[in-house]
Write an enzyme that holds these catalytic residues in place. Structure first.
Site, PDB file in Angstrom:
ATOM      1  NE  ARG A 150      -2.105   2.072   3.404  1.00  0.00           N
ATOM      2  CZ  ARG A 150      -2.115   2.197   4.693  1.00  0.00           C
ATOM      3  NH1 ARG A 150      -2.775   1.325   5.393  1.00  0.00           N
ATOM      4  NH2 ARG A 150      -1.186   2.944   5.454  1.00  0.00           N
ATOM      5  CG  HIS A 159      -6.712   3.182   5.807  1.00  0.00           C
ATOM      6  ND1 HIS A 159      -7.068   1.867   5.636  1.00  0.00           N
ATOM      7  CD2 HIS A 159      -7.896   3.489   6.566  1.00  0.00           C
ATOM      8  CE1 HIS A 159      -8.424   1.376   5.557  1.00  0.00           C
ATOM      9  NE2 HIS A 159      -8.840   2.396   6.204  1.00  0.00           N
ATOM     10  CE1 TYR A 190       0.318   3.135   8.767  1.00  0.00           C
ATOM     11  CE2 TYR A 190      -1.008   4.783   9.874  1.00  0.00           C
ATOM     12  CZ  TYR A 190      -0.677   3.948   8.810  1.00  0.00           C
ATOM     13  OH  TYR A 190      -1.550   4.231   7.812  1.00  0.00           O
TER      14      TYR A 190
END
Lengths: 358, 326
Positions: free
Chosen positions: A258, A262, A271
């Protein structure tokens, strides 16, 4: 004491095109002529440009929260192009490229992410399920559809797609388990993009591969390089054909990455190590096929530029169509609640009807 | 005509519709070879085959989820959840998908399914087998929630639920499963959904209930008649969508209302009926609306369950109290 091994398994990993754009071994028949891969390349370009435009629309306040699929183009294009028209896709919220390949229009997808259910009406296209946001809940839907295909003797396959995080959920396991019990025409796609919002793959499961979860359900499981569109397409065609001809379900874990946050509401900088993203960019699915096509002299930098311009114009036109789509009148929220609106709710609907087309 | 229990009526309705419509398919845990733990599907697998009477793996969310997939393919699945205590894993599927599939595809995909489950207390079942949580489903937009109280109503309402083009939660009061028999003509005639049934005419007070509690309510009405109180009794039958008009019309005549349900009091479906009476029927009321309900406690195990459940005496006492207002 007796001690014997009663079960053992191997998980295979498939790759044809390595990150440097080099071919490994013999290519499958469909990929032998390099020029035949250009349509798959185009689909991946479409997906990336569509994602980029959608993020821009959101950032400029012209669309709602959006989940980009940047980096996963080979996985979604490969699996959807391997499907037959009459097969059925049960995607998550990140398989835009799969929908586009299956005939959903860009405008419809913009309309949905722009806050209007009309975008999932797929007026001129396939019977695929709408996007599924609650994780893994679409897997049992696909099992039900596959049961119906088998019951009616239809040569169709259900293809539920989910992510690495979804494999932690009960619905995922309940679905693959039942498909095994009934030997259903179902191909489970696990697009392992290494992240479930902020949690890395290692935090989802201690198991070595997600593919081996299939073994617990008694069905074949395998891994494919999800950034190699040749491998993804090839493995899905094989699994779909097997399912279509009564050979039962398969689980394919597609290893990809990815590259985006998100969603547009997320900041992966909180993160994720920037270094990881840089490393993953070297594995980009589009770059590697571009390198191969150019090296095979069936593609050029100039053609690439032309394609990007052409697709950008197509995406911009769809975005304009979306931006010019009239808003639904408020009372239409009652239209599709039931086939016929029960009397009990007619006065509520009347309150919105009174507002007219605001 | 045949004398049938509620359980046999369920079986008859399923058999009738399976024979009439090839698209009707049953699925659930132990419903095939075993005929269901209560025998609601007894003999149906023999008659219609393993493909149409499907014993599933032990996975309730799968059952609800695959029911949605089957319904979206144009089949008419009727799924059984063995007990209401095991229905909660299905709520994700029912709320997030079944109830909103038509809406979220603007009518492109619908979900003509039925989810059956036995519910309620009073049969000395183990823990988790006796709750009445119908109000949880009544809160979900896009659903129908149907509760038969008698064999005849079970037969007619189940046929209607299967034929309905939208998802129906069909909750069977298991205390009534074998409580009484009624003459039922197996003619395939459905009863209407979305309407209350007035099961006893009266002029002094309206008693509103559903499911197993209809029987205590009718007993109370008989006792109260001897005391000179003439009760009208309404069986709500479809709690969602609620036919509030039948209730309002009755209360307009009687001026008094007591609502009886087995479920816990707080946010029980009685609260919704009472709210409707407060909104639309207040000027017709001579007395506050009464409620006779289960307590806001965890449903006790069977040694104490009779103290949890509303009794005929509780109902009579509340009615007498309501009659005292003039």
């Amino acid at each position: 004491m007796t001690k014997v091994a009663v079960a053992s398994f191997d998980i295979e990993f498939y790759q044809y095109l390595n990150p440097r754009g080099e071919i490994l071994g013999d290519l499958p028949e469909f990929a032998k002529r390099a020029a035949d891969l250009i349509p798959l390349y185009r689909d991946m370009i479409v997906t990336r440009i569509f994602d980029s435009k959608a993020v821009t629309l959101q950032r400029t306040g012209q669309m709602g929260t959006y989940a980009s699929s940047a980096g996963q183009e080979a996985s979604v294009v490969g699996l959807s192009r391997a499907m037959h028209k009459e097969d059925m896709l049960f995607p998550t919220y990140r398989e835009h490229g799969a929908y586009l390949a299956r005939g959903v229009t860009m405008t419809e997808l913009f309309v949905y992410w722009g806050g209007n259910e009309e975008g999932m009406n797929f007026a001129n296209a396939c019977g695929d399920f709408p996007v599924c946001i609650p994780i893994a809940t679409q897997v049992p839907h696909a099992v039900g559809a596959a049961y119906a295909f088998k019951l009616r003797g239809q040569p169709r396959v259900a293809v539920p797609v989910c992510g690495d995080g979804a494999t932690s959920k009960g619905d995922f396991y309940e679905g693959i388990n039942a498909a095994g019990v009934w030997n259903l025409p179902c191909v489970f796609a696990v697009i392992n993009n290494q992240w479930a919002i902020s949690q890395p793959r290692s935090r989802q499961s201690a198991c070595q591969t997600m593919a081996q979860k299939a073994i617990a359900a008694g069905i074949p499981g395998e891994q494919v390089d999800g950034n190699d569109v040749i491998a993804v397409y090839d493995r899905f065609v094989k699994a779909l054909n097997r399912a279509r001809s009564g050979g039962g379900p398969t689980l394919i874990e597609s290893i990809t990455y990815r590259m985006s946050d998100h969603t547009t509401a997320d900041d992966a900088g909180r993160y994720r190590n920037e270094q990881e993203l840089i490393q993953q960019k070297a594995l980009d699915p589009i770059d590697r096929l571009n390198t191969y096509l150019i090296e095979q002299s069936v593609w050029s930098e100039q053609q690439n530029q032309q394609l990007i311009e052409e697709v950008t114009a197509e995406v911009d036109a769809a975005a304009n169509d979306y931006l010019n789509t009239p808003r639904r009148a408020p009372h239409t929220i009652f239209d599709c609640l039931y086939e016929t609106l029960p009397k009990a709710y007619q006065s509520q609907a009347g309150r919105l009807t009174a507002l007219g087309d605001v | 005509m045949a004398e049938l229990t509620l359980l046999e009526a369920v079986n008859k309705a399923l058999a009738y519709e399976m024979a009439a419509d090839q698209d009707v398919i049953l699925l659930g845990e132990d419903i095939g070879v075993n005929g269901g733990v209560f025998r609601a599907t007894d003999g149906l697998q023999d008659r219609f085959g393993e493909d149409r009477v499907v014993d599933t793996p032990l996975a309730e969310s799968l059952i609800a989820g695959m029911t949605i997939g089957l319904a979206a393919q144009g089949l008419k699945p009727v799924a059984e959840i063995q007990f209401m205590g095991f229905i909660y894993p299905t709520i994700d599927q029912i709320l997030n998908h079944a109830a909103r599939l038509r809406t979220r595809t603007r009518g492109r995909i619908s979900c003509p399914m039925v989810l059956r489950a036995p519910f309620g207390g009073g049969i000395h079942a183990p823990e988790h087998h006796s709750e009445s949580t119908e109000a949880m489903f009544a809160h979900i937009p896009g659903l129908r929630v149907v509760i038969p109280s008698s064999p005849a109503r079970a037969y007619g309402l189940l046929l209607a639920a299967i034929r309905d083009p939208d998802p129906v939660i069909f909750l069977e009061p298991k205390r009534v499963y074998r409580m009484l028999k009624q003459d039922i003509d197996d003619s395939g005639e459905a009863l209407p959904l979305d309407v209350c049934f007035t099961v006893r005419q009266g002029t002094d007070i309206t008693l509103v209930s559903w499911g197993a509690m209809i029987h205590e309510t009718l007993q109370a009405a008989d006792q109260l008649e001897a005391e000179g109180i003439d009760c009208e009794v309404i069986d709500v039958a479809t709690i969602k969508p609620l036919d509030v008009e039948t209730i309002l019309e009755s209360v307009q005549r009687t001026g008094r209302c007591v609502i009886i349900h087995e479920a816990a009091r707080t946010a029980g479906f009685g609260a919704e009926i009472a709210a409707n009476l407060a909104e639309f029927g207040l000027m017709n009321l001579f007395a506050p609306v009464g409620r006779v309900t289960g307590f806001d406690t965890v449903m006790p195990l069977h040694l104490l369950e009779k103290f949890y459940m509303p009794s005929t005496e509780n109902i009579c006492a509340t009615v007498r109290q309501t009659m005292e207002y003039s």
